[in-house]
Motif scaffolding. Structure first.
Motif, PDB file in Angstrom:
ATOM      1  N   LEU A   1       0.835  -1.197   0.000  1.00  0.00           N
ATOM      2  CA  LEU A   1       0.000   0.000   0.000  1.00  0.00           C
ATOM      3  C   LEU A   1       0.870   1.247   0.000  1.00  0.00           C
ATOM      4  O   LEU A   1       2.027   1.221   0.446  1.00  0.00           O
ATOM      5  CB  LEU A   1      -0.926   0.007   1.215  1.00  0.00           C
ATOM      6  CG  LEU A   1      -1.863  -1.196   1.377  1.00  0.00           C
ATOM      7  CD1 LEU A   1      -2.630  -1.094   2.689  1.00  0.00           C
ATOM      8  CD2 LEU A   1      -2.814  -1.304   0.203  1.00  0.00           C
ATOM      9  N   ASN A   2       0.297   2.354  -0.484  1.00  0.00           N
ATOM     10  CA  ASN A   2       0.929   3.667  -0.446  1.00  0.00           C
ATOM     11  C   ASN A   2       2.320   3.667  -1.067  1.00  0.00           C
ATOM     12  O   ASN A   2       3.274   4.276  -0.539  1.00  0.00           O
ATOM     13  CB  ASN A   2       0.997   4.182   0.996  1.00  0.00           C
ATOM     14  CG  ASN A   2      -0.374   4.253   1.641  1.00  0.00           C
ATOM     15  OD1 ASN A   2      -1.321   4.751   1.025  1.00  0.00           O
ATOM     16  ND2 ASN A   2      -0.492   3.757   2.854  1.00  0.00           N
ATOM     17  N   GLY A   3       2.471   2.965  -2.171  1.00  0.00           N
ATOM     18  CA  GLY A   3       3.741   2.929  -2.880  1.00  0.00           C
ATOM     19  C   GLY A   3       4.838   2.178  -2.156  1.00  0.00           C
ATOM     20  O   GLY A   3       6.012   2.332  -2.466  1.00  0.00           O
ATOM     21  N   GLY A   4       4.486   1.342  -1.182  1.00  0.00           N
ATOM     22  CA  GLY A   4       5.469   0.563  -0.453  1.00  0.00           C
ATOM     23  C   GLY A   4       6.064   1.278   0.750  1.00  0.00           C
ATOM     24  O   GLY A   4       6.894   0.710   1.456  1.00  0.00           O
ATOM     25  N   ILE A   5       5.644   2.523   0.978  1.00  0.00           N
ATOM     26  CA  ILE A   5       6.179   3.287   2.112  1.00  0.00           C
ATOM     27  C   ILE A   5       5.381   2.930   3.379  1.00  0.00           C
ATOM     28  O   ILE A   5       4.155   3.040   3.401  1.00  0.00           O
ATOM     29  CB  ILE A   5       6.095   4.791   1.848  1.00  0.00           C
ATOM     30  CG1 ILE A   5       6.918   5.154   0.615  1.00  0.00           C
ATOM     31  CG2 ILE A   5       6.581   5.585   3.051  1.00  0.00           C
ATOM     32  CD1 ILE A   5       6.849   6.613   0.244  1.00  0.00           C
ATOM     33  N   THR A   6       6.073   2.495   4.399  1.00  0.00           N
ATOM     34  CA  THR A   6       5.443   2.138   5.664  1.00  0.00           C
ATOM     35  C   THR A   6       5.751   3.197   6.726  1.00  0.00           C
ATOM     36  O   THR A   6       6.449   4.181   6.453  1.00  0.00           O
ATOM     37  CB  THR A   6       5.951   0.767   6.157  1.00  0.00           C
ATOM     38  OG1 THR A   6       7.376   0.849   6.370  1.00  0.00           O
ATOM     39  CG2 THR A   6       5.675  -0.300   5.106  1.00  0.00           C
ATOM     40  N   ARG A   7       5.269   2.990   7.924  1.00  0.00           N
ATOM     41  CA  ARG A   7       5.535   3.935   9.012  1.00  0.00           C
ATOM     42  C   ARG A   7       7.022   3.931   9.366  1.00  0.00           C
ATOM     43  O   ARG A   7       7.543   4.948   9.856  1.00  0.00           O
ATOM     44  CB  ARG A   7       4.710   3.553  10.237  1.00  0.00           C
ATOM     45  CG  ARG A   7       3.214   3.686  10.025  1.00  0.00           C
ATOM     46  CD  ARG A   7       2.443   3.248  11.280  1.00  0.00           C
ATOM     47  NE  ARG A   7       1.001   3.379  11.096  1.00  0.00           N
ATOM     48  CZ  ARG A   7       0.107   3.033  12.007  1.00  0.00           C
ATOM     49  NH1 ARG A   7       0.516   2.561  13.194  1.00  0.00           N
ATOM     50  NH2 ARG A   7      -1.185   3.174  11.744  1.00  0.00           N
ATOM     51  N   GLU A   8       7.682   2.793   9.129  1.00  0.00           N
ATOM     52  CA  GLU A   8       9.103   2.710   9.440  1.00  0.00           C
ATOM     53  C   GLU A   8       9.962   3.387   8.376  1.00  0.00           C
ATOM     54  O   GLU A   8      11.154   3.623   8.601  1.00  0.00           O
ATOM     55  CB  GLU A   8       9.538   1.245   9.586  1.00  0.00           C
ATOM     56  CG  GLU A   8       8.935   0.531  10.802  1.00  0.00           C
ATOM     57  CD  GLU A   8       7.480   0.159  10.577  1.00  0.00           C
ATOM     58  OE1 GLU A   8       7.055   0.143   9.409  1.00  0.00           O
ATOM     59  OE2 GLU A   8       6.782  -0.097  11.579  1.00  0.00           O
ATOM     60  N   GLY A   9       9.355   3.659   7.205  1.00  0.00           N
ATOM     61  CA  GLY A   9      10.114   4.307   6.141  1.00  0.00           C
ATOM     62  C   GLY A   9      10.025   3.550   4.831  1.00  0.00           C
ATOM     63  O   GLY A   9       9.214   2.668   4.686  1.00  0.00           O
TER      64      GLY A   9
END
Length: 210
Positions: free
Chosen positions: A202-210
């Motif tokens: 999701l979201n282009g592969g960007i997670t909360r960790e970066g």
């Protein structure tokens, strides 16, 4: 006025009821439903004598799903594997009798011939198709990309003579304005866009960790 009376053998009526196949998409998918809808240039209010907007959208969606870019190029005599430039190898130049065109290899990238003047959507509009109403997470957008079948060698040397390029189903994750390139991820055997742990990207592969 009489009250509705339910028959005693009501369950047998349900068992005998024959219902046709459902048109609902029952297969699991990581793509939003609206990402498959074509762009239609017509008024929302139907003019007498014209088909409703939703009917036109559905007919075009089914029509576009029957198209295959590899088959369309092959029908014009274009080999998709020859579209990508390779390293110049003077020792293995095919004769004119085999190439039927020119002995010079393909050396110009596809970006040189790219023209977005007649695109029906901007890159930002394509990416926004991954947003579902009421959700803050952006899903991938379905597409096809000309990619090497060997991922390892494809990253190390994209112009290797040993690579075979094919049109592969991908999920478009993001777009870079500076480089004008899309970030894509190959779908798995089930047509899903998942990471190494089997989670949807999701979201282009960007997670909360970066």
């Amino acid at each position: 006025v009489t009250k509705f009376k339910m028959p005693g053998n009501f369950k047998s009526f349900l068992d005998q009821q024959m219902v046709g196949p459902s048109t609902e998409a029952l297969a699991e998918s990581d793509f939003p439903v609206q990402s498959f809808k074509p762009k239609v240039q017509m008024p929302f209010k139907r003019i007498p004598g014209q088909n409703p907007r939703k009917v036109v959208e559905e007919r075009r969606r089914r029509l576009y799903l029957t198209f295959d870019i590899a088959e369309l190029l092959a029908s014009k005599g274009i080999d998709s594997n020859q579209l990508m430039p390779r390293h110049y190898d003077p020792d293995n130049i095919p004769p004119i009798e085999e190439t039927k065109d020119s002995v010079f290899p393909i050396y110009l990238p596809l970006q040189v011939f790219d023209d977005n003047e007649y695109d029906c959507r901007t890159p930002e509009e394509w990416i926004s198709l991954g947003l579902e109403p009421g959700s803050s997470d952006r899903k991938p957008v379905p597409g096809k990309a000309l990619l090497p079948t060997d991922d390892v060698l494809g990253h190390e040397d994209p112009k290797s003579q040993e690579l075979i390029y094919k049109w592969i189903d991908v999920g478009v994750l993001d777009y870079d304005k500076e480089t004008e390139l899309y970030l894509v991820h190959k779908t798995d055997k089930k047509g899903l866009v998942r990471d190494e742990e089997g989670r949807p990207i999701l979201n282009g592969g960007i997670t909360r960790e970066g």
